[in-house]
Design an enzyme around this catalytic site. Structure first.
Site, PDB file in Angstrom:
ATOM      1  N   ARG A  48       0.837  -1.199   0.000  1.00 26.17           N
ATOM      2  CA  ARG A  48       0.000   0.000   0.000  1.00 26.17           C
ATOM      3  C   ARG A  48       0.875   1.252   0.000  1.00 26.17           C
ATOM      4  O   ARG A  48       0.929   1.995  -0.965  1.00 26.17           O
ATOM      5  CB  ARG A  48      -0.948  -0.029   1.217  1.00 26.17           C
ATOM      6  CG  ARG A  48      -2.130   0.918   1.119  1.00 26.17           C
ATOM      7  CD  ARG A  48      -1.833   2.349   1.495  1.00 26.17           C
ATOM      8  NE  ARG A  48      -1.269   2.485   2.836  1.00 26.17           N
ATOM      9  CZ  ARG A  48      -0.731   3.609   3.289  1.00 26.17           C
ATOM     10  NH1 ARG A  48      -0.688   4.682   2.545  1.00 26.17           N
ATOM     11  NH2 ARG A  48      -0.209   3.646   4.511  1.00 26.17           N
ATOM     12  N   ASP A  49       1.626   1.449   1.078  1.00 26.14           N
ATOM     13  CA  ASP A  49       2.407   2.679   1.209  1.00 26.14           C
ATOM     14  C   ASP A  49       3.481   2.758   0.123  1.00 26.14           C
ATOM     15  O   ASP A  49       3.814   3.844  -0.372  1.00 26.14           O
ATOM     16  CB  ASP A  49       3.058   2.731   2.598  1.00 26.14           C
ATOM     17  CG  ASP A  49       3.122   4.139   3.156  1.00 26.14           C
ATOM     18  OD1 ASP A  49       3.131   5.077   2.357  1.00 26.14           O
ATOM     19  OD2 ASP A  49       3.181   4.295   4.385  1.00 26.14           O
ATOM     20  N   CYS A  78       4.167   9.627   0.648  1.00 25.70           N
ATOM     21  CA  CYS A  78       2.823  10.179   0.817  1.00 25.70           C
ATOM     22  C   CYS A  78       2.512  10.942  -0.459  1.00 25.70           C
ATOM     23  O   CYS A  78       3.272  11.834  -0.835  1.00 25.70           O
ATOM     24  CB  CYS A  78       2.775  11.102   2.033  1.00 25.70           C
ATOM     25  SG  CYS A  78       1.206  11.990   2.201  1.00 25.70           S
ATOM     26  N   ASN A  84       8.962   4.395   4.225  1.00 28.24           N
ATOM     27  CA  ASN A  84       8.862   3.869   5.575  1.00 28.24           C
ATOM     28  C   ASN A  84      10.197   3.306   6.014  1.00 28.24           C
ATOM     29  O   ASN A  84      11.041   2.985   5.191  1.00 28.24           O
ATOM     30  CB  ASN A  84       7.877   2.697   5.582  1.00 28.24           C
ATOM     31  CG  ASN A  84       6.469   3.145   5.323  1.00 28.24           C
ATOM     32  OD1 ASN A  84       5.714   3.364   6.239  1.00 28.24           O
ATOM     33  ND2 ASN A  84       6.125   3.310   4.058  1.00 28.24           N
TER      34      ASN A  84
HETATM   35 ZN    ZN Z   1       3.150   5.997   5.521  1.00 27.21          ZN
END
Ligand code: ZN
Length: 312
Positions: free
Chosen positions: A13-14, A238, A247
């Site tokens: 996801r990120d 982001c 991350n």
């Molecule tokens: Zn994040």
């Protein structure tokens, strides 16, 4: 013996949400199937946001439908609203994580609404999710600093947690979306929140924008955090903060904690193999110390036999 930690892998996801090249759905499914036997407690598979907002994740439902699930893993999705929950229900998601920002400015960019306006539907989402046997976690993005507003006063976290508490959501992810946190700040915020909300489970989602993520993770551990998000190869960012780095990498987090004698339950060798694959598939996005230097244990291997970049 130190208490073990649990890791939620968030690269699907990120990570995938900021990779510019198109990733075929079949590749995502293959990737997620590989993650299933690494020892993760949770995997953040995708997010059910509007496809025009994050086009890279528009196939979230297909991905969820097709992956092979390991029953020991909680497969979660990030959702911004009720529409997102309905899509999650359709494909049998185990857990939804609610998107929320600590500051109004980040919230306006991320969710098109101020923080407490963005929470307006959370109660209805929570109730509907429970009816459908879906766990619900909350989040507080930019918890340790906002790119628009700077430091976030603790009163803000407390007020948001009060609202989560009123609704009945007590599993809260504190995110250092901007990588502005430091270990003392992390300890201060978490200690205060745990004091006010002792029945909550807080977890940490750390970005390594300024090289502070591992130190912040250890600081979190010292004040009782046992649940961490990380991303293989450190891919992530982001979409609304162009300079946000990835991350903390799963391999750095696992290696660091295991070196301290803290079990993560995650198989580091498997993670490194997947990170190497990420390095080949998404070369400009991978960033981790272990991918550069290798794990400590490799130093005992005769020079020349050490694993090098590109070996599989
Ligand atoms: Zn994040």
């Amino acid at each position: 013996m130190y208490e073990k930690i649990n890791i939620a892998e968030v690269s699907p996801r990120d990570g995938f949400q900021i990779i510019k090249q198109d990733i075929p759905t079949a590749d995502k499914i293959h990737y997620l199937n590989q993650l299933a036997d690494c020892g993760f407690a949770e995997i953040e598979v995708s997010s059910f946001v509007h496809p025009t907002a994050v086009p890279q994740l528009k196939d979230a439902q297909d991905v969820f439908r097709e992956i092979k699930r390991n029953k020991n893993i909680v497969y979660r999705a990030l959702i911004p609203n009720l529409r997102g929950l309905n899509r999650a229900i359709d494909v049998g998601v185990d857990k939804v994580k609610l998107m929320l920002s600590a500051t109004d400015s980040h919230s306006l960019h991320n969710a098109n609404a101020k923080t407490f306006d963005a929470m307006r539907d959370f109660e209805a989402i929570f109730e509907k999710a429970l009816e459908n046997n879906i766990k619900v976690g909350g989040s507080i993005a930019v918890s340790f600093g906002c790119a628009y507003e700077g430091p976030v006063p603790i009163e803000r976290h407390l007020k948001i947690c009060e609202e989560y508490n009123r609704i009945g959501i007590n599993d809260i992810s504190l995110a250092d979306t901007t990588g502005m946190g430091n270990p003392y700040l992390v300890k201060e915020v978490i200690s205060k929140l745990k004091e006010e909300f002792p029945h909550f489970k807080f977890s940490l989602h750390l970005h390594n924008t300024r090289g502070m993520a591992f130190a912040n993770a250890v600081a979190g551990y010292e004040v009782g955090i046992r649940d961490f998000d990380s991303s293989i190869g450190g891919i992530g960012g982001c979409p609304y903060l162009p300079l946000a780095a990835g991350n903390i990498s799963t391999e750095d987090l696992v290696h660091g904690f295991e070196e301290m004698g803290i079990s993560t339950g995650v198989d580091l060798d498997k993670v490194i193999r997947i990170a190497r694959q990420n390095e080949m598939d998404y070369p400009s996005y991978v960033n981790s110390f272990i991918m550069k230097a290798g794990p400590n244990k490799d130093l005992s291997i005769a020079p020349g036999k050490q694993i090098k970049k590109g070996d599989l």
